[in-house]
Scaffold this active site. Sequence first.
Site, PDB file in Angstrom:
ATOM      1  N   HIS A 179       0.828  -1.230   0.000  1.00 48.84           N
ATOM      2  CA  HIS A 179       0.000   0.000   0.000  1.00 48.84           C
ATOM      3  C   HIS A 179       0.861   1.280   0.000  1.00 48.84           C
ATOM      4  CE1 HIS A 179      -0.359  -0.620   4.671  1.00 48.84           C
ATOM      5  NE2 HIS A 179       0.763  -0.001   4.368  1.00 48.84           N
ATOM      6  N   GLU A 407       5.119  -4.874   8.282  1.00 45.61           N
ATOM      7  CA  GLU A 407       3.702  -4.749   7.885  1.00 45.61           C
ATOM      8  C   GLU A 407       3.135  -6.087   7.412  1.00 45.61           C
ATOM      9  OE1 GLU A 407       3.532  -0.078   6.404  1.00 45.61           O
ATOM     10  OE2 GLU A 407       3.610  -1.644   4.899  1.00 45.61           O
TER      11      GLU A 407
HETATM   12  O1  LIG Z   1       8.017   3.240  -0.355  1.00 42.60           O
HETATM   13  C1  LIG Z   1       7.481   4.225   0.135  1.00 42.60           C
HETATM   14  O2  LIG Z   1       7.675   5.366  -0.293  1.00 42.60           O
HETATM   15  C2  LIG Z   1       6.531   4.057   1.268  1.00 42.60           C
HETATM   16  C3  LIG Z   1       6.186   5.143   2.040  1.00 42.60           C
HETATM   17  C4  LIG Z   1       5.266   4.985   3.097  1.00 42.60           C
HETATM   18  C5  LIG Z   1       4.723   3.732   3.348  1.00 42.60           C
HETATM   19  O3  LIG Z   1       3.817   3.535   4.335  1.00 42.60           O
HETATM   20  C6  LIG Z   1       5.093   2.647   2.569  1.00 42.60           C
HETATM   21  O4  LIG Z   1       4.525   1.444   2.881  1.00 42.60           O
HETATM   22  C7  LIG Z   1       5.995   2.813   1.518  1.00 42.60           C
END
Ligand SMILES: O=C(O)c1ccc(O)c(O)c1
Length: 453
Positions: A179, A407
């Site tokens: 996500h 996560e």
């Molecule tokens: O890869 C990223 O930029 C990114 C940033 C915030 C998140 O919560 C994430 O899961 C990925």
Amino acid sequence: MALDKPYLDVPGTTIFDAEQSRKGYWLNQFCMSLMQAENRTRFKADEDAYLATWPMTAEQKAAVRARDLNWMMRTGGNIYFLSKLGATDGLSFQQMAGSMTGMTEEAYRAMMLAGGRSPEGNRVLGEGGNAQGPMSMSSAWKEWEAAHGQMALADAVQNAHAQAAQGQAHITASVFTSHVPAIGAAIDHGKTGDDYWKPLFQGYEYSKQWMQGHLPDVIFLVYNDHATSFDLGVIPTFAIGTAAEFEPADEGYGPRPVPKVQGHPDLAAHIAQSVIQQDFDLTLVNTLKVDHGLTVPLSLMFGQPEHWPCQVIPFHVNVVQYPVPSGQRCFQLGQAIRRAVESYDRPLKVQIWGTGGMSHQLQGPRAGLINAEWDNRFLDRLIADPADLATMPHIDYVREAGSEGIELVMWLIARGAMADVAGGPAPKLAHRFFHVPASNTAVGHLILENRND
Ligand SMILES: O=C(O)c1ccc(O)c(O)c1
């Protein structure tokens, strides 16, 4: 609802459960507002004008005007909230409690001085104790009942008939996806065809088509709030959104231009009740703005509709501040959620989604860590042997998949809710996709269908 509510036959007692809380949400919020002196002054100056600013039902307002605590409780009030109204009127807790018993203030005080009301004869409805009589009602409540009671009865009978012919809810499929916020930004800014993004969005083309033929009534969407609705003031490990509506949050770039999320308060309250009875401590959340953790998966699976095509129950898991729940705990929670869904007696098709991950690290000199081999092994094990995968300790996620790769424990909640975990047939793998990178992250995606659906 096929739920265990043994407290319904305790005489003269209204237990404040999720159902009552939902009914009484605005009544209780109104009462809380009276904790501010300025609001008390406004209320006392013009009750009707102050009540008009609150979206309570006409019945709740009538009950407040009548100062009938039993009536307020019937419409969802809870004594600790209602006590703010009593306090505004200068009443003590003893006067408030006594007012609900049908006794005079003096008689109630005398009963308390003599040792209080006995539980003898007052444990179960129909015994011979002194709390078994009809509930004391103000004349305003009696008049209201006379005017509206027959209509309410007719509604209840009609609802009972409608419910009787229906079946049970069940989980049809699970969807797993990363996500990343940049994915949402790419969709919102029309960049899905750019060289950078095209290979990623192609991986979701099948999913969007699949969704057309497998649209559920409700999605139970497991995600983590990213310091958006929950700050460090309160850190719930597991939180279920029981509201009717959830607005997209402003995470600093302005809210995403996506529809509001429509919840399913009744099913959410049912799941909360059932899952807590199965010994998982959930936090119930009635005020929640949803961030990219929830809206990006919806965009990936539905594109850019004017309205999301089904209802969504947000389910937040703390993976931001340690301690975070173990994979095992998440897997068991998924099993409890499946039992909860299957005990809901309306024939809803429910999908459960696990979101977040795959490997990524957003912090420190190790930022940018990607472990494609480990991620793909995770997908293999999630499909074929989730019980074994669930035993993996946190430290393995951190070492192998980066600090934010944790996560992935959320995927075990969705996987635990699938039929095979409870002895049913193995799910059908409808789709599998993996891509690197989206911003700092490896993207993984699976669709598993329960068979017989
Ligand atoms: O890869 C990223 O930029 C990114 C940033 C915030 C998140 O919560 C994430 O899961 C990925």
